[in-house]
Scaffold this active site. Structure first.
Site, PDB file in Angstrom:
ATOM      1  N   SER A 182       0.788  -1.223   0.000  1.00 56.87           N
ATOM      2  CA  SER A 182       0.000   0.000   0.000  1.00 56.87           C
ATOM      3  C   SER A 182       0.821   1.275   0.000  1.00 56.87           C
ATOM      4  O   SER A 182       0.328   2.319  -0.410  1.00 56.87           O
ATOM      5  CB  SER A 182      -0.946  -0.002   1.200  1.00 56.87           C
ATOM      6  N   HIS A 210      -5.499  -3.524  -1.746  1.00 58.69           N
ATOM      7  CA  HIS A 210      -5.301  -2.495  -2.784  1.00 58.69           C
ATOM      8  C   HIS A 210      -5.385  -3.052  -4.205  1.00 58.69           C
ATOM      9  O   HIS A 210      -5.156  -2.313  -5.168  1.00 58.69           O
ATOM     10  CB  HIS A 210      -3.971  -1.765  -2.565  1.00 58.69           C
ATOM     11  N   LYS A 241     -11.906   0.473   0.058  1.00 55.02           N
ATOM     12  CA  LYS A 241     -11.026   1.240  -0.832  1.00 55.02           C
ATOM     13  C   LYS A 241     -11.713   1.361  -2.192  1.00 55.02           C
ATOM     14  O   LYS A 241     -12.592   2.197  -2.340  1.00 55.02           O
ATOM     15  CB  LYS A 241      -9.656   0.576  -0.875  1.00 55.02           C
TER      16      LYS A 241
END
Ligand code: PLP
Length: 394
Positions: A182, A210, A241
């Site tokens: 990340s 991610h 996310k």
């Protein structure tokens, strides 16, 4: 007067301040989008993990509102007692189908997904092989499991194989890696890791926080990216996310998912995701299944901005994903850089120790499908001005 047993905290905070490592928490006064309002000012936002711009997407907002009308706002219980609604079940079925996995379980966050999973799979007497740059939630989950933890060099498959050989016989062994790291934006060599893991009969777990909604066909994640369906035992992801909402997930074999329903402690002992969150996540899956346009736009934006930054002379590190680190090294410099960006109307955070190693401070620039080309052009101008003013670039 008696000694204050908490006096040390003031000292520690002062030390953080002096080292440029004390985080300033900005308060956002608007929806999370390409632009946000902070302190009454509109700022270009390059800070969020809102990769696809779904955090304020009208369809997700509408789905959340409808779910609040139908189910209310609070779950009222943990999943195993009275916290499982038909929405939770639908989301898990939709995610499993989306990711081409046998089954899926959701959690309150990606962090709790890791805390649930690792201690459920290994315990005292077992061994975990963990990439040295793995996320804090993996590190904490490893500690909670009380298994022996062996760190291998970052993304170094030869070192992983060597560490496994060094340990030799073990009851159970788990190899765990972030999918996309990340802070650096590099991708774990999951195909090569998978070969090593299979050769030794170990369990393979990837945390694709991610990569979810970013990598793979239409954002189906790192397992899809490498075509490793059925070979990665545990795929952890987050709904906070790219999916734009909040929550965590684990996808994998039916038996693993059932085991987590029985033994995943945050599932058993912490309340469920709320109905509006779950409904918004279902809508996110629906959107991604309908079209990969947002995923493509994210990558186009990221490629454009990376090329522009490199042309300006910035060191953009090792990233091969939409995470764009501007490597500055010195933590106070990174803080000054972020502050000047802010004054110029752009929100991008400085990241320093302990989130990244000492001496590797950076500005973490987060691309999003929500940015227009005009946003990116304006951003590049601001980065150029600040970079020159601080003599980071010529
Ligand atoms: C690799 C990784 N795992 C887990 C998490 C935690 O996810 P969440 O914010 O859903 O708890 C993050 C987010 O920072 C992450 O980067």
């Amino acid at each position: 007067m008696a000694h204050d047993p908490l006096a040390w905290i003031e000292d520690e905070l002062a030390q953080l301040e002096a080292a440029g490592l004390r985080t300033t928490i900005r308060t956002i006064e608007s929806p999370m989008d390409a632009w946000v309002t902070i302190g009454g000012r509109r700022l270009l936002n390059f800070c969020a993990n809102n990769y696809l711009g779904l955090a304020n997407h009208p369809r997700l907002v509408a789905a959340a509102k409808a779910a609040a009308d139908e189910f209310g706002v609070g779950p009222g219980a943990v999943r195993t007692i009275a916290g499982t609604t038909s929405l939770h079940v639908t989301l898990e079925e939709r995610l499993a189908a989306f990711k081409h996995a046998e089954a899926c379980i959701t959690f309150q966050s990606g962090f709790t997904a890791n805390l649930a999973t690792i201690p459920a799979l290994v315990g005292p007497g077992d061994v975990i092989f963990s990439d040295e740059l793995n996320h804090a939630s993996i590190i904490d989950a490893c500690r909670l499991s009380r298994a022996k933890v062996v760190r291998y060099a970052h993304n170094d498959v030869a070192d992983l194989a060597q560490q496994i050989a060094n340990v030799g016989e073990m009851r159970r062994g788990l190899v765990v890696t972030d999918g996309v790291f990340s802070m650096d934006g590099d991708i774990a060599p999951l195909d090569a890791i998978c070969d090593v893991v299979e050769a030794h009969g170990l369990i393979l777990m990837v945390d694709d926080a991610h990569g979810e909604g970013v990598l793979g066909r239409g954002g189906r994640g790192i397992v899809d990216h490498f075509g490793l369906h059925g070979r990665v035992h545990v795929e952890v992801g987050t709904l906070s996310k790219a999916f734009g909402v909040v929550g965590g997930l684990v996808a994998g074999r039916r038996t693993v998912i059932e085991w987590l329903r029985q033994r995943g402690r945050p599932f058993l002992f912490s309340s469920a995701m709320t109905a509006p969150d779950v409904a918004a996540c279902i809508e996110a899956v629906q959107l991604l299944e309908e079209s990969d346009a947002l995923v493509r736009r994210l990558w186009e934006n990221a490629a454009w901005l990376r090329a522009g930054m490199q042309e300006l002379g910035f060191d953009t590190g090792q990233s091969s994903t939409p995470i764009l680190p501007l490597m500055l090294g010195d933590a106070p410099l990174a803080q000054r850089f972020s502050k000047m960006l802010f004054d110029e109307g752009l929100f991008a955070m400085a990241i320093g120790y302990p989130t990244v190693p000492m001496g590797k401070a950076r500005i973490r620039v987060m691309n999003s499908a929500a940015h227009s080309r005009a946003d990116l052009e304006q951003a590049l101008e601001i980065f150029a001005r600040v970079g020159r003013a601080l003599e980071v670039i010529d």
